[in-house]
Scaffold this motif. Structure first.
Motif, PDB file in Angstrom:
ATOM      1  N   ASN A   1      42.624  37.178  35.815  1.00  0.00           N
ATOM      2  CA  ASN A   1      43.268  35.950  35.867  1.00  0.00           C
ATOM      3  C   ASN A   1      43.335  35.535  34.596  1.00  0.00           C
ATOM      4  O   ASN A   1      42.591  35.678  33.545  1.00  0.00           O
TER       5      ASN A   1
ATOM      6  N   GLN B   1      51.592  33.240  42.459  1.00  0.00           N
ATOM      7  CA  GLN B   1      50.462  34.064  41.948  1.00  0.00           C
ATOM      8  C   GLN B   1      50.543  33.720  40.463  1.00  0.00           C
ATOM      9  O   GLN B   1      49.240  33.907  39.871  1.00  0.00           O
TER      10      GLN B   1
ATOM     11  N   THR C   1      42.942  30.255  39.562  1.00  0.00           N
ATOM     12  CA  THR C   1      42.663  29.869  41.010  1.00  0.00           C
ATOM     13  C   THR C   1      43.276  30.879  42.075  1.00  0.00           C
ATOM     14  O   THR C   1      43.743  31.706  41.320  1.00  0.00           O
ATOM     15  N   SER C   2      43.308  30.658  43.095  1.00  0.00           N
ATOM     16  CA  SER C   2      44.100  31.562  44.169  1.00  0.00           C
ATOM     17  C   SER C   2      45.181  31.094  44.360  1.00  0.00           C
ATOM     18  O   SER C   2      45.832  30.152  44.437  1.00  0.00           O
TER      19      SER C   2
END
Length: 215
Positions: free
Chosen positions: A64, A172, A180-181
């Motif tokens: 991430n 994404q 975060t997602s």
């Protein structure tokens, strides 16, 4: 390198320093998405931006990406400078947010420049202050803002640095920048669209209504 280009880009530097930059610097054209600095690599040259925008980030163990700040015209990444001084591995990743031109300068010049050229010392100190302020803003955003507020700030910050009101990429990509997602980002983007703040299409987001709403 063209001395006139260096003079126009850095009129605040001493003439002697501009001559050294023209002699030692390497002009590089980078495309959107190109990586200039990778995490954990030793930095052999540091870039100063002539035009375009560079995104500086940190990556976690899961891949991430946390956006730290943007670099634009006549700016330098002070985090990478500190790594150069200490001969340490890079703690950040620098990627072209859009097509950009940079001057790559050898790290061996840094120590002597700080003592030899007053304008370079002032340039670095001002850059460090600006980057520190931006890092504090990033920390405040992560610590104190809700995710919907962080998402809006993502777009407004991007506009302030790039002057563009369009984002090309996936949900994404944004999720990675905000740690975060994708599902969370997609849901919040839909909410923003219903509120009339953005216009969504495939791999494209027009956030001009959000910017106009904040003017």
């Amino acid at each position: 390198m063209d001395q006139e280009l260096v003079r126009k880009s850095f009129p605040f530097f001493e003439a002697e320093l501009r001559d050294v930059i023209a002699e030692q610097g390497i002009l590089k054209e980078v495309s959107e998405g190109d990586t200039l600095i990778e995490e954990e690599q030793y930095i052999r040259s540091f870039p100063i931006v002539l035009n375009g925008v560079i995104r500086v980030t940190r990556m976690d163990e899961d891949g991430n990406e946390l956006l730290l700040y943007y670099l634009k015209k006549s700016e330098v990444c002070t985090v990478s400078l500190s790594c150069c001084v200490d001969r340490a591995r890079s703690r950040v990743r620098a990627v072209a947010e859009e097509k950009a031109t940079v001057i790559a300068l050898p790290v061996e010049l840094l120590d002597s420049w700080m003592s030899k050229y007053q304008t370079w010392k002032e340039f670095v100190m001002v850059s460090m202050r600006h980057r520190f302020d931006e890092l504090l803003n990033t920390l405040d955003s992560v610590a104190f803002l809700k995710m919907d507020e962080r998402l809006e700030r993502f777009f407004t910050d991007r506009y302030q640095h790039t002057k563009t009101t369009e984002f090309t990429g996936s949900h994404q990509d944004i999720a990675s920048s905000l740690s975060t997602s994708r599902e969370v980002v997609s849901r919040l983007l839909k909410q923003m669209e219903r509120r009339g703040l953005i216009r969504l299409s495939r791999s494209h987001i027009d956030y001009s209504p959000l910017i106009e709403n904040n003017l």
